[in-house]
Motif scaffolding. Sequence first.
Motif, PDB file in Angstrom:
ATOM      1  N   PRO A 113       0.787  -1.241   0.000  1.00 37.66           N
ATOM      2  CA  PRO A 113       0.000   0.000   0.000  1.00 37.66           C
ATOM      3  C   PRO A 113       0.817   1.289   0.000  1.00 37.66           C
ATOM      4  O   PRO A 113       0.293   2.346  -0.293  1.00 37.66           O
ATOM      5  N   GLN A 114       2.089   1.210   0.354  1.00 38.00           N
ATOM      6  CA  GLN A 114       2.862   2.453   0.401  1.00 38.00           C
ATOM      7  C   GLN A 114       3.643   2.702  -0.887  1.00 38.00           C
ATOM      8  O   GLN A 114       4.429   3.643  -0.969  1.00 38.00           O
ATOM      9  N   SER A 115       3.428   1.841  -1.885  1.00 35.84           N
ATOM     10  CA  SER A 115       4.272   1.931  -3.091  1.00 35.84           C
ATOM     11  C   SER A 115       3.486   2.136  -4.369  1.00 35.84           C
ATOM     12  O   SER A 115       4.018   1.927  -5.456  1.00 35.84           O
ATOM     13  N   TYR A 116       2.204   2.536  -4.249  1.00 38.42           N
ATOM     14  CA  TYR A 116       1.389   2.629  -5.474  1.00 38.42           C
ATOM     15  C   TYR A 116       1.899   3.687  -6.454  1.00 38.42           C
ATOM     16  O   TYR A 116       1.600   3.631  -7.638  1.00 38.42           O
ATOM     17  N   GLN A 117       2.654   4.652  -5.940  1.00 40.27           N
ATOM     18  CA  GLN A 117       3.204   5.666  -6.838  1.00 40.27           C
ATOM     19  C   GLN A 117       4.151   5.055  -7.858  1.00 40.27           C
ATOM     20  O   GLN A 117       4.422   5.634  -8.899  1.00 40.27           O
ATOM     21  N   HIS A 118       4.649   3.843  -7.572  1.00 45.94           N
ATOM     22  CA  HIS A 118       5.578   3.186  -8.499  1.00 45.94           C
ATOM     23  C   HIS A 118       4.866   2.298  -9.517  1.00 45.94           C
ATOM     24  O   HIS A 118       5.525   1.655 -10.331  1.00 45.94           O
ATOM     25  N   LEU A 119       3.549   2.239  -9.438  1.00 47.01           N
ATOM     26  CA  LEU A 119       2.808   1.290 -10.272  1.00 47.01           C
ATOM     27  C   LEU A 119       3.125   1.422 -11.770  1.00 47.01           C
ATOM     28  O   LEU A 119       3.442   0.413 -12.425  1.00 47.01           O
ATOM     29  N   PRO A 120       3.061   2.628 -12.357  1.00 48.75           N
ATOM     30  CA  PRO A 120       3.347   2.719 -13.798  1.00 48.75           C
ATOM     31  C   PRO A 120       4.739   2.176 -14.145  1.00 48.75           C
ATOM     32  O   PRO A 120       4.895   1.429 -15.113  1.00 48.75           O
ATOM     33  N   GLN A 121       5.742   2.527 -13.327  1.00 49.28           N
ATOM     34  CA  GLN A 121       7.098   2.035 -13.605  1.00 49.28           C
ATOM     35  C   GLN A 121       7.169   0.511 -13.454  1.00 49.28           C
ATOM     36  O   GLN A 121       7.783  -0.181 -14.278  1.00 49.28           O
ATOM     37  N   LEU A 146       1.352  10.333  -5.934  1.00 48.59           N
ATOM     38  CA  LEU A 146       0.198   9.770  -6.652  1.00 48.59           C
ATOM     39  C   LEU A 146      -0.599  10.911  -7.285  1.00 48.59           C
ATOM     40  O   LEU A 146      -0.922  11.884  -6.608  1.00 48.59           O
ATOM     41  N   PRO A 147      -0.921  10.810  -8.572  1.00 51.07           N
ATOM     42  CA  PRO A 147      -1.624  11.925  -9.205  1.00 51.07           C
ATOM     43  C   PRO A 147      -3.071  12.038  -8.721  1.00 51.07           C
ATOM     44  O   PRO A 147      -3.661  11.053  -8.293  1.00 51.07           O
ATOM     45  N   ALA A 148      -3.613  13.252  -8.812  1.00 54.10           N
ATOM     46  CA  ALA A 148      -5.014  13.470  -8.437  1.00 54.10           C
ATOM     47  C   ALA A 148      -5.916  13.060  -9.591  1.00 54.10           C
ATOM     48  O   ALA A 148      -5.491  13.016 -10.737  1.00 54.10           O
ATOM     49  N   ALA A 149      -7.177  12.772  -9.242  1.00 54.06           N
ATOM     50  CA  ALA A 149      -8.153  12.435 -10.289  1.00 54.06           C
ATOM     51  C   ALA A 149      -8.475  13.676 -11.106  1.00 54.06           C
ATOM     52  O   ALA A 149      -8.463  14.782 -10.579  1.00 54.06           O
ATOM     53  N   THR A 150      -8.768  13.480 -12.378  1.00 53.14           N
ATOM     54  CA  THR A 150      -9.252  14.605 -13.176  1.00 53.14           C
ATOM     55  C   THR A 150     -10.669  14.936 -12.712  1.00 53.14           C
ATOM     56  O   THR A 150     -11.326  14.131 -12.042  1.00 53.14           O
ATOM     57  N   ARG A 151     -11.144  16.110 -13.134  1.00 50.01           N
ATOM     58  CA  ARG A 151     -12.508  16.535 -12.791  1.00 50.01           C
ATOM     59  C   ARG A 151     -13.545  15.542 -13.313  1.00 50.01           C
ATOM     60  O   ARG A 151     -14.487  15.185 -12.602  1.00 50.01           O
ATOM     61  N   GLU A 152     -13.335  15.052 -14.534  1.00 56.16           N
ATOM     62  CA  GLU A 152     -14.302  14.116 -15.130  1.00 56.16           C
ATOM     63  C   GLU A 152     -14.352  12.823 -14.323  1.00 56.16           C
ATOM     64  O   GLU A 152     -15.414  12.274 -14.053  1.00 56.16           O
ATOM     65  N   ARG A 153     -13.176  12.328 -13.951  1.00 53.03           N
ATOM     66  CA  ARG A 153     -13.149  11.065 -13.200  1.00 53.03           C
ATOM     67  C   ARG A 153     -13.795  11.240 -11.828  1.00 53.03           C
ATOM     68  O   ARG A 153     -14.504  10.366 -11.349  1.00 53.03           O
ATOM     69  N   THR A 154     -13.535  12.375 -11.195  1.00 54.49           N
ATOM     70  CA  THR A 154     -14.145  12.630  -9.879  1.00 54.49           C
ATOM     71  C   THR A 154     -15.659  12.699 -10.013  1.00 54.49           C
ATOM     72  O   THR A 154     -16.395  12.110  -9.218  1.00 54.49           O
ATOM     73  N   ARG A 155     -16.137  13.422 -11.034  1.00 58.08           N
ATOM     74  CA  ARG A 155     -17.580  13.559 -11.218  1.00 58.08           C
ATOM     75  C   ARG A 155     -18.247  12.207 -11.427  1.00 58.08           C
ATOM     76  O   ARG A 155     -19.322  11.945 -10.904  1.00 58.08           O
ATOM     77  N   ALA A 156     -17.564  11.349 -12.182  1.00 56.26           N
ATOM     78  CA  ALA A 156     -18.144  10.033 -12.475  1.00 56.26           C
ATOM     79  C   ALA A 156     -18.285   9.195 -11.208  1.00 56.26           C
ATOM     80  O   ALA A 156     -19.091   8.267 -11.154  1.00 56.26           O
TER      81      ALA A 156
END
Length: 468
Positions: A113-121, A146-156
């Motif tokens: 749980p503390q390493s999700y920022q590495h997921l893409p790599q 970890l990046p934030a959700a876009t507005r569209e993703r948050t709205r969904a």
Amino acid sequence: MTGTQEKKRVFIKTYGCQMNVYDSDRMADALASDGYEATDKVDDADLVLLNTCHIREKAAEKVYSELGRLRVMKEEAARSGRAVTIGVTGCVAQAEGAEIARRAPVVDLVVGPQSYQHLPQLLRDVAGGKRAVETEFALAEKFERLPAATRERTRARGVTAFLTIQEGCDKFCTFCVVPYTRGAEVSRPVARIVEEAQRLADAGVREVTLLGQNVNAWHGAGTDGREWGLGELLFRLAEIPGLDRLRYTTSHPRDMDDALIAAHRDLPALMPYLHLPVQAGSDRILTAMNRKHKADDYLRLVDRIRATRSDIALSSDFIVGFPGETDEDFEATMRLVETVGYAAAYSFKYSARPGTPAAGRDGHVDERVMSERLQRLQALILDQQTAFNRSRVGTEMDVLFEKAGRRPGQLMGRSPYLQAVLVDGDESRIGTIGRVSITGLGSNSLFGTLAEPVGRTAAISSTVEAIT
Ligand code: 5AD
Ligand code: SF4
């Protein structure tokens, strides 16, 4: 995603607590910026992530049997020339690490749980033919990167949202695996929390639940130069336009300070619902659990909270059959429940977690005895919950409409006390707060009819229209 423009699909299955729900969304967001779109059909997925829970039972075994099914799926996909990547994340990933990849060769990726920022790599490593295992403790970095959700993703995702403000636990209750899987407590800085809450509100979120394993242990440097606790943070978040409702979970009784209790009186946005786990009612068991308080301390705390906010709905977690629990100890738990009177509560049979102090203790309680105790406790809790819900029939409450109900023309919303409320109404009301007369009681919800919209609704409706 190396070199190809084709969209890939990720399916995430989430087990366990709200923090895992929040983390799954964060992973989906991180992957979205890497070209993955989410799917709710596992058979369509190029990447399957099991975001696992380790808190009770044979959680790891459940993961292994799910992995058995995924192996069949992966082999079938391979026959039609399609590669599927399988990953295990969450607390089982943290606890078992490389052992998962050894036991289940179908797994390409194990991420704690503390390493999700590495997921893409890590996914790029997997695409390059490696198996990736990452279980470093790096919470501050996770929050930062970890990046934030876009507005569209948050709205969904709807009009209510979770926001993790604190993660990890330093309490070391002797039954609990969390301090080992989620690591030491880390509080996110005020500025980052405010920024995320602001972004949620801008995307139409009306209610935010602040999350932490010990959310009321959150602390940080305030904007006024003083050290803040959760009470002060809640006041700051309530200033954000559009954030009409705030909640927080889960709290430890030892960390309920005066400022936080006062916020329940002075801050209208703070909803009158408090999840305050006590786990047991016997001092002997509370000591053996290392809960750091006695039953009477808890009861006095409940009195103080109720003296401040008399209508507050209280909930708790309970464990029955902790090693050494006698009939007498269990009766003390029943008495505590009788004394408090809960609006809701969750109760579990003790489950020995590998590596925790209690797991190695004598006095493990017979399964049949645990079942009987659990049944009695749950019957009492259900009675209290029903009584609490029934006491609202005939009253009016503000309800935040969250989504369409099961029946056409029906809306589902939540009362301030977190009760599900069903009314007939138009879907255009989703995301607004309406005044509802409560007319009846269902098994898991209340029924009501819409009265006139409350004052703020007009303003909220126009915001919703503007961003629709
Ligand atoms: N056995 C049973 N229940 C547990 N919980 C945590 N660890 C265990 C365990 N080993 C329960 C506690 C906690 C909730 C999230 O899960 O009641 O508050
Ligand atoms: Fe587990 Fe106790 Fe920490 Fe809660 S306070 S996460 S029960 S160790």
